[in-house]
Scaffold this motif. Structure first.
Motif, PDB file in Angstrom:
ATOM      1  N   ILE A  18       0.844  -1.182   0.000  1.00 16.38           N
ATOM      2  CA  ILE A  18       0.000   0.000   0.000  1.00 16.38           C
ATOM      3  C   ILE A  18       0.879   1.231   0.000  1.00 16.38           C
ATOM      4  O   ILE A  18       1.903   1.295   0.683  1.00 16.38           O
ATOM      5  CB  ILE A  18      -0.964  -0.022   1.202  1.00 16.38           C
TER       6      ILE A  18
ATOM      7  N   GLY B 200      -2.294   5.533   0.988  1.00 15.05           N
ATOM      8  CA  GLY B 200      -3.323   4.500   0.947  1.00 15.05           C
ATOM      9  C   GLY B 200      -4.096   4.503  -0.353  1.00 15.05           C
ATOM     10  O   GLY B 200      -4.996   3.682  -0.543  1.00 15.05           O
TER      11      GLY B 200
ATOM     12  N   THR C   5      -2.991   0.263  -3.960  1.00 15.88           N
ATOM     13  CA  THR C   5      -2.762  -1.031  -3.312  1.00 15.88           C
ATOM     14  C   THR C   5      -2.349  -2.060  -4.356  1.00 15.88           C
ATOM     15  O   THR C   5      -2.711  -1.944  -5.543  1.00 15.88           O
ATOM     16  CB  THR C   5      -4.011  -1.526  -2.569  1.00 15.88           C
TER      17      THR C   5
ATOM     18  N   THR D  30      -7.383  -7.743   1.749  1.00 18.97           N
ATOM     19  CA  THR D  30      -7.423  -6.299   1.548  1.00 18.97           C
ATOM     20  C   THR D  30      -6.442  -5.634   2.499  1.00 18.97           C
ATOM     21  O   THR D  30      -6.520  -5.842   3.719  1.00 18.97           O
ATOM     22  CB  THR D  30      -8.827  -5.739   1.807  1.00 18.97           C
TER      23      THR D  30
ATOM     24  N   SER E 173      -4.975  -2.127   4.095  1.00 22.47           N
ATOM     25  CA  SER E 173      -5.409  -0.760   4.346  1.00 22.47           C
ATOM     26  C   SER E 173      -4.480  -0.155   5.401  1.00 22.47           C
ATOM     27  O   SER E 173      -3.686  -0.865   6.025  1.00 22.47           O
ATOM     28  CB  SER E 173      -6.862  -0.719   4.817  1.00 22.47           C
ATOM     29  N   ARG E 174      -4.613   1.138   5.577  1.00 24.93           N
ATOM     30  CA  ARG E 174      -3.789   1.799   6.573  1.00 24.93           C
ATOM     31  C   ARG E 174      -4.553   2.930   7.218  1.00 24.93           C
ATOM     32  O   ARG E 174      -5.410   3.558   6.579  1.00 24.93           O
ATOM     33  CB  ARG E 174      -2.486   2.298   5.960  1.00 24.93           C
ATOM     34  N   ASP E 175      -4.222   3.187   8.455  1.00 24.55           N
ATOM     35  CA  ASP E 175      -4.763   4.325   9.193  1.00 24.55           C
ATOM     36  C   ASP E 175      -3.551   5.088   9.703  1.00 24.55           C
ATOM     37  O   ASP E 175      -2.975   4.741  10.746  1.00 24.55           O
ATOM     38  CB  ASP E 175      -5.655   3.858  10.335  1.00 24.55           C
TER      39      ASP E 175
END
Length: 127
Positions: free
Chosen positions: A51, A55, A58, A69, A71-73
């Protein structure tokens, strides 16, 4: 320098779902492109997903496309790997990795492009 700690692994059954987390400390995660790799017993470590820093982009290995999947925060300094419809072939130690500097899309699958690695978390999928 950034420190990475994976969590969320465990023993599940085929068809189950699980989410792995990779928590970063030491530096802001938004500075890094991130990837997940895995290593099955007796095999080399392979790319799973990547990623971009924002974000917005991907990338996935063919073997997990449509099931996993990433994802990132960045506010939580955490990257996730949501894994659905797990298969026994997904059994492996899962590692997250961070890369600084300029990163091309084709770099995400290249283990040598990453600068920092976590210790890994074990996932076992029973049939």
């Amino acid at each position: 320098q950034v420190q990475l700690v994976e969590s969320g692994g465990g023993l599940v059954q085929a068809g189950d779902s699980l989410r792995l987390s990779c928590a970063a400390s030491g530096r802001t995660l938004s500075s890094y492109a991130m990837g997940w790799f895995r290593q099955a017993p007796g095999k080399e470590r392979n790319f799973v997903a990547g990623i971009s820093r924002s974000g917005g982009s991907t990338y996935y290995a063919d073997s997990v496309k449509g099931r996993f999947t990433i994802s990132r925060d960045n506010a939580k300094n955490t990257v996730y790997l949501q894994m659905n419809n797990l298969e026994p072939e997904d059994t492996a130690i899962y590692y997250c990795a961070a890369a600084s500097g300029f990163f091309l899309s084709l770099d995400y699958a290249s283990e040598g492009k990453y600068h920092y690695w976590g210790q890994g978390t074990q996932l076992t999928v029973s049939s």
